[in-house]
Design a protein around this motif. Structure first.
Motif, mmCIF file in Angstrom:
data_model
loop_
_atom_site.group_PDB
_atom_site.id
_atom_site.type_symbol
_atom_site.label_atom_id
_atom_site.label_comp_id
_atom_site.label_asym_id
_atom_site.label_seq_id
_atom_site.Cartn_x
_atom_site.Cartn_y
_atom_site.Cartn_z
ATOM 1 N N ILE A 111 7.086 -9.516 -8.692
ATOM 2 C CA ILE A 111 6.608 -9.099 -7.533
ATOM 3 C C ILE A 111 7.566 -8.637 -6.666
ATOM 4 N N ASP A 112 8.637 -9.363 -6.580
ATOM 5 C CA ASP A 112 9.765 -9.160 -5.329
ATOM 6 C C ASP A 112 10.558 -7.825 -5.819
ATOM 7 N N GLU A 113 10.406 -7.077 -7.035
ATOM 8 C CA GLU A 113 10.781 -5.686 -7.265
ATOM 9 C C GLU A 113 9.781 -4.663 -7.279
ATOM 10 N N LEU A 114 8.537 -5.004 -6.925
ATOM 11 C CA LEU A 114 7.483 -3.783 -6.887
ATOM 12 C C LEU A 114 8.139 -2.794 -6.049
ATOM 13 N N ASP A 115 8.358 -2.934 -4.797
ATOM 14 C CA ASP A 115 9.096 -1.863 -3.846
ATOM 15 C C ASP A 115 10.022 -1.008 -4.378
ATOM 16 N N SER A 116 10.683 -1.153 -5.599
ATOM 17 C CA SER A 116 11.656 -0.601 -6.157
ATOM 18 C C SER A 116 11.247 0.690 -7.001
ATOM 19 N N LEU A 117 9.725 0.721 -7.190
ATOM 20 C CA LEU A 117 9.179 1.756 -7.873
ATOM 21 C C LEU A 117 8.879 2.827 -6.988
ATOM 22 N N ASP A 118 8.536 4.048 -7.564
ATOM 23 C CA ASP A 118 8.098 5.026 -6.711
ATOM 24 C C ASP A 118 6.711 5.236 -6.659
ATOM 25 N N TRP A 119 5.971 4.454 -5.904
ATOM 26 C CA TRP A 119 4.424 4.483 -6.131
ATOM 27 C C TRP A 119 3.940 5.504 -5.407
ATOM 28 N N ALA A 120 2.547 5.774 -5.937
ATOM 29 C CA ALA A 120 1.764 6.948 -5.495
ATOM 30 C C ALA A 120 1.264 6.562 -4.020
ATOM 31 N N PRO A 121 1.477 7.351 -2.900
ATOM 32 C CA PRO A 121 1.062 6.820 -1.697
ATOM 33 C C PRO A 121 -0.119 6.040 -1.275
ATOM 34 N N ALA A 122 -1.163 6.440 -2.217
ATOM 35 C CA ALA A 122 -2.321 5.587 -1.921
ATOM 36 C C ALA A 122 -2.225 3.994 -2.124
ATOM 37 N N ASP A 123 -1.290 3.714 -2.997
ATOM 38 C CA ASP A 123 -1.077 2.519 -3.696
ATOM 39 C C ASP A 123 -0.066 1.643 -2.735
ATOM 40 N N VAL A 124 0.636 2.380 -2.176
ATOM 41 C CA VAL A 124 1.787 1.600 -1.124
ATOM 42 C C VAL A 124 1.025 0.638 -0.428
ATOM 43 N N PRO A 125 -0.071 0.711 0.424
ATOM 44 C CA PRO A 125 -0.439 -0.500 1.488
ATOM 45 C C PRO A 125 -0.688 -1.816 0.709
ATOM 46 N N ALA A 126 -1.407 -1.475 -0.672
ATOM 47 C CA ALA A 126 -1.519 -2.738 -1.601
ATOM 48 C C ALA A 126 -0.207 -3.345 -2.054
ATOM 49 N N VAL A 127 0.505 -2.460 -2.369
ATOM 50 C CA VAL A 127 1.792 -3.056 -3.012
ATOM 51 C C VAL A 127 2.460 -3.758 -1.806
ATOM 52 N N GLU A 128 2.643 -3.328 -0.444
ATOM 53 C CA GLU A 128 3.275 -4.235 0.633
ATOM 54 C C GLU A 128 2.197 -5.478 0.855
ATOM 55 N N MET A 129 1.021 -5.476 0.794
ATOM 56 C CA MET A 129 0.023 -6.777 0.979
ATOM 57 C C MET A 129 0.568 -7.880 -0.192
ATOM 58 N N ILE A 130 0.917 -7.070 -1.504
ATOM 59 C CA ILE A 130 0.928 -8.240 -2.541
ATOM 60 C C ILE A 130 2.354 -8.841 -2.050
ATOM 61 N N VAL A 131 3.362 -8.127 -2.050
ATOM 62 C CA VAL A 131 4.839 -8.318 -1.800
ATOM 63 C C VAL A 131 5.053 -9.506 -0.489
ATOM 64 N N GLN A 132 4.257 -9.264 0.668
ATOM 65 C CA GLN A 132 4.007 -10.013 1.877
ATOM 66 C C GLN A 132 3.467 -11.418 1.389
ATOM 67 N N ALA A 133 2.586 -11.149 0.622
ATOM 68 C CA ALA A 133 1.837 -12.464 0.453
ATOM 69 C C ALA A 133 2.584 -13.348 -0.480
ATOM 70 N N TRP A 134 3.259 -12.576 -1.413
ATOM 71 C CA TRP A 134 4.064 -13.607 -2.213
ATOM 72 C C TRP A 134 5.183 -14.237 -1.517
ATOM 73 N N GLU A 135 5.865 -13.579 -0.707
ATOM 74 C CA GLU A 135 6.928 -14.044 0.015
ATOM 75 C C GLU A 135 6.523 -15.239 0.884
ATOM 76 N N GLN A 136 5.304 -15.488 1.227
ATOM 77 C CA GLN A 136 4.630 -16.446 2.172
ATOM 78 C C GLN A 136 4.408 -17.580 1.325
ATOM 79 N N LEU A 137 4.347 -17.481 -0.065
ATOM 80 C CA LEU A 137 3.924 -18.606 -1.009
ATOM 81 C C LEU A 137 5.254 -19.576 -1.008
#
Length: 137
Positions: A111-137
């Motif tokens: 999860i902490d490496e998700l933002d290193s991939l070249d995501w399709a733009p429609a997927d980026v907001p969900a990726v950001e939400m997942i990373v942010q939620a993970w960091e808060q755990l």
């Protein structure tokens, strides 16, 4: 008068296992080739998003999954139309491993490496939400 681009309703599965998320890379010759995305696909007319997602996972990845809570719905305008992407948390049934049938590559990404991939733009907001939620755990 400008030609109207179609609205494309799609689903995406956020499958999390042991601190990793399953990601798929779009194959050559497809729209957004080389971009990463959550597995899923187009919703058929009259089909509930959750049923569509379970069907697409079975057809494209040869897996059975339980579709869980809705994460987010994003809209992104591409040159071919506007994609409305509804992402859901999903869990694989049993000890299955997704089988590559249509995509160029797939992998379980920490999860902490998700933002290193070249995501399709429609997927980026969900990726950001997942990373942010993970960091808060």
């Amino acid at each position: 008068m400008a030609e109207s681009k179609p609205a494309i309703e799609v689903t995406g599965a956020v499958i999390i296992r042991n601190g990793t998320v399953f990601a798929a890379q779009r194959g050559p010759g497809k729209a957004l080739a080389g971009k990463w995305e959550f597995p899923g696909g187009k919703i058929e007319p009259g089909e509930p998003p959750e049923e569509s997602l379970a069907r697409e996972l079975k057809e494209e990845w040869l897996i059975d999954a339980t579709v869980g809570p809705h994460i987010t719905t994003t809209n992104h305008k591409y040159d071919f139309g506007t994609v409305h992407l509804s992402t859901f948390q999903c869990a694989l049934t049993g000890d299955q491993e997704p089988t590559l049938t249509e995509h160029a590559e797939s992998r379980w990404v920490p999860i902490d490496e998700l933002d290193s991939l070249d995501w399709a733009p429609a997927d980026v907001p969900a990726v950001e939400m997942i990373v942010q939620a993970w960091e808060q755990l």
